[in-house]
Design an enzyme around this catalytic site. Structure first.
Site, PDB file in Angstrom:
ATOM      1  N   LYS A 166       0.838  -1.203   0.000  1.00 43.19           N
ATOM      2  CA  LYS A 166       0.000   0.000   0.000  1.00 43.19           C
ATOM      3  C   LYS A 166       0.875   1.255   0.000  1.00 43.19           C
ATOM      4  O   LYS A 166       0.681   2.170  -0.789  1.00 43.19           O
ATOM      5  CB  LYS A 166      -0.895   0.003   1.250  1.00 43.19           C
ATOM      6  CG  LYS A 166      -1.588   1.329   1.508  1.00 43.19           C
ATOM      7  CD  LYS A 166      -2.408   1.310   2.779  1.00 43.19           C
ATOM      8  CE  LYS A 166      -1.654   1.724   4.011  1.00 43.19           C
ATOM      9  NZ  LYS A 166      -1.476   3.168   4.204  1.00 43.19           N
ATOM     10  N   ASN A 167       1.842   1.265   0.904  1.00 41.68           N
ATOM     11  CA  ASN A 167       2.636   2.483   1.094  1.00 41.68           C
ATOM     12  C   ASN A 167       3.582   2.772  -0.063  1.00 41.68           C
ATOM     13  O   ASN A 167       4.192   3.834  -0.111  1.00 41.68           O
ATOM     14  CB  ASN A 167       3.427   2.416   2.409  1.00 41.68           C
ATOM     15  CG  ASN A 167       2.510   2.624   3.609  1.00 41.68           C
ATOM     16  OD1 ASN A 167       1.322   2.927   3.432  1.00 41.68           O
ATOM     17  ND2 ASN A 167       3.043   2.463   4.801  1.00 41.68           N
ATOM     18  N   ASP A 218      -4.721   8.790   9.724  1.00 43.37           N
ATOM     19  CA  ASP A 218      -4.846   7.892  10.861  1.00 43.37           C
ATOM     20  C   ASP A 218      -4.745   8.642  12.175  1.00 43.37           C
ATOM     21  O   ASP A 218      -4.035   9.628  12.290  1.00 43.37           O
ATOM     22  CB  ASP A 218      -3.718   6.850  10.844  1.00 43.37           C
ATOM     23  CG  ASP A 218      -3.901   5.844   9.730  1.00 43.37           C
ATOM     24  OD1 ASP A 218      -5.016   5.770   9.201  1.00 43.37           O
ATOM     25  OD2 ASP A 218      -2.929   5.160   9.412  1.00 43.37           O
ATOM     26  N   ASP A 263       4.529   0.284  12.165  1.00 42.99           N
ATOM     27  CA  ASP A 263       3.282  -0.307  11.667  1.00 42.99           C
ATOM     28  C   ASP A 263       3.043  -1.714  12.216  1.00 42.99           C
ATOM     29  O   ASP A 263       1.923  -2.221  12.143  1.00 42.99           O
ATOM     30  CB  ASP A 263       3.280  -0.345  10.135  1.00 42.99           C
ATOM     31  CG  ASP A 263       3.107   1.051   9.536  1.00 42.99           C
ATOM     32  OD1 ASP A 263       2.678   1.961  10.269  1.00 42.99           O
ATOM     33  OD2 ASP A 263       3.400   1.234   8.353  1.00 42.99           O
ATOM     34  N   ARG A 310      -4.230  10.277   3.845  1.00 43.55           N
ATOM     35  CA  ARG A 310      -3.074  11.098   4.179  1.00 43.55           C
ATOM     36  C   ARG A 310      -1.965  11.006   3.127  1.00 43.55           C
ATOM     37  O   ARG A 310      -1.257  11.973   2.848  1.00 43.55           O
ATOM     38  CB  ARG A 310      -2.523  10.655   5.533  1.00 43.55           C
ATOM     39  CG  ARG A 310      -1.512  11.594   6.058  1.00 43.55           C
ATOM     40  CD  ARG A 310      -0.768  11.103   7.268  1.00 43.55           C
ATOM     41  NE  ARG A 310       0.595  11.615   7.202  1.00 43.55           N
ATOM     42  CZ  ARG A 310       0.973  12.792   7.609  1.00 43.55           C
ATOM     43  NH1 ARG A 310       0.119  13.600   8.178  1.00 43.55           N
ATOM     44  NH2 ARG A 310       2.210  13.212   7.464  1.00 43.55           N
TER      45      ARG A 310
END
Ligand code: UD1
Length: 429
Positions: free
Chosen positions: A23-24, A119, A311, A95
């Site tokens: 995802k990141n 978040d 994370d 974000r």
């Protein structure tokens, strides 16, 4: 309709699970596409809600985005002229939209990006992003809730040293520097594998970058970049999630497509605590100590990569909640990232928060209860906690989990868990 996950406790997770693109990385690579006119193709894109939001943001900037979630492919066609404004409505939902800041100011000479919410894990400032772009010659100010960066005559190379190795600031400065005039050095940068992924994609577009994988990048600016095709690197946080899921439930999981090298700190800790950790032809495998005994608790202190990832901190809390012994979990990156603790306490975990430390005392079994996820990782960590709780646990706020884990409960079921998604009847707004 809000949904929740019903988790029946008592399953050992056993089997294999596939890992898709990070995802990141995927979200940032979509922003990278803005740097070149033409059609860029990204593959191995995870099927998560955030990708759709990023696609919408790019469309509003003038790009056409053809996203096929099942194939994991996004084709992004960027016109010669693009917009410069990322509205609050989208940025608040994602974000990572802040990563259009660098590409827009480099390509268009202006970026107006709403200041994100994101978040609920701390204040997450943008000062390093702004200072980096200022060093490259942009004029940056905050006005009416927007970060506005202007460089009408283009950016110029500079020597930049980050006070802290921020992931987002490193990325934005890198994505801007590739089109700046002259040489930029960016020192004390974040070394997360996702940054190398961005650098590799930029280089395949014609960017001139050296030092990839180190803490100092040297960028020689070019006039234009060409569109490319790039495969998103595997999601190390998802892979780490399954590693902890195996250890916490005294299970045995092969993480297919996982890169153990990207998880050296957490996998080393799990091995030292008695778990079996080994590389396989397709990824890596994590299994509980022999005889499915409970593994030992271990201390965790989150740090920038290659340290223990923040994370994965909620998963370390869930693990320590049921491991043998006491341990200290320290959060060094985000000041408010301990919301998982109060929910784990509802499940009977014995842990106390003291500033940015949590002292944990493992118990053999938690006790099922309704709990609420506050972000992607806490949501997934609470589902795993439900697996080691007596009775059943209802995890609400499933939309958080969907932001990071494609088909999370399908994967859990394939590993033997009794997990179902259902309407959250008791949710009111
Ligand atoms: C990214 C990841 C997130 C991960 C984090 C750290 C994405 C979409 N998110 O977030 O999942 O937890 O890296 O690995 O990729 N800071 C400042 N000023 C700045 C920038 C950051 O003070 O200008 C602070 C933040 O408040 C935070 C710390 O630095 O306390 C780390 O932030 P950063 O590394 O930038 O993380 P993100 O890019 O936001």
């Amino acid at each position: 309709m809000r949904e929740r996950v019903r988790v029946v406790g008592g399953a050992r997770l056993v089997g294999e699970v596939p890992i898709v693109g990070a995802k990141n990385s995927a979200l940032k690579l979509m922003a990278v596409a803005l740097l070149a006119e033409g059609r860029t193709t990204l593959t191995n894109i995870p099927e998560i809600a955030d990708v759709r939001i990023m696609a919408e943001l790019l469309r509003r900037l003038g790009a056409s985005v053809d996203y096929d979630p099942e194939a994991g492919v996004a084709v992004i066609d960027v016109p010669a002229t693009i917009g410069h404004r990322a509205d609050y409505e989208l940025v608040r939902a994602l974000r990572a939209s802040i990563s259009v800041l660098g590409p827009l100011v480099a390509r268009v000479g202006r970026a107006d990006v709403a200041i994100p919410g994101g978040d609920a894990i701390g204040s997450r400032g943008l000062d390093l992003h702004a200072a980096g772009l200022e060093s490259l010659g942009a004029e940056v100010r905050v006005t009416h809730g927007y970060l506005v960066a202007k460089a009408p005559r283009g950016l110029r190379g500079a020597e930049i040293r980050l006070d802290f190795p921020s992931v987002g600031a490193t990325e934005n400065i890198l994505m801007a520097a590739v089109l700046a005039r002259g040489r930029t050095t960016i020192d004390n940068i974040a070394r997360e594998p996702e940054i190398a992924d961005i650098a590799e994609m930029l280089m395949s577009m014609g960017a001139r970058i050296t030092g990839v994988g180190t803490s100092c990048l040297v960028v020689d600016g070019v006039d234009t970049l060409q569109p490319t095709e790039h495969r998103v690197l595997p999601d190390r946080v998802a892979a780490g999630t399954w590693a902890f899921a195996a250890a916490t439930t005294c299970g045995d999981i092969e993480v297919v497509g996982g890169v153990a090298e990207h998880l050296r700190s957490p996998l080393h800790s799990l091995a030292a605590a008695g778990c079996h950790v080994e590389g396989t032809a397709r990824g890596f495998r994590v299994a509980a100590p022999d005889g499915a005994a409970r593994p030992r608790a271990f201390d965790v202190a989150t740090l920038p990569y290659p340290g223990f990832p923040t994370d994965l901190q909620p998963f370390a809390l869930t693990y320590n909640a049921v491991a043998v012994g006491s341990a200290m979990v320290t959060e060094n990156l985000f000041e408010a990232r301990f919301r998982t603790v109060q929910e784990l306490a509802r499940l009977g975990a014995d842990m106390q928060v003291d500033g940015h430390h949590v002292m944990t005392h493992g118990v053999p079994l938690l006790s099922g209860a309704p709990v609420e996820s506050s972000d992607i990782r806490s949501g997934a960590a609470l589902v795993i906690a439900g697996l080691v709780a007596e009775g059943y646990t209802l995890v609400s706020g499933v939309h958080h989990i969907d932001r990071g884990y494609p088909h999370f409960e399908v994967a859990l079921r394939s590993l033997g868990a009794d997990v179902t998604r259902e309407p959250d009847e008791h949710w009111y707004e």
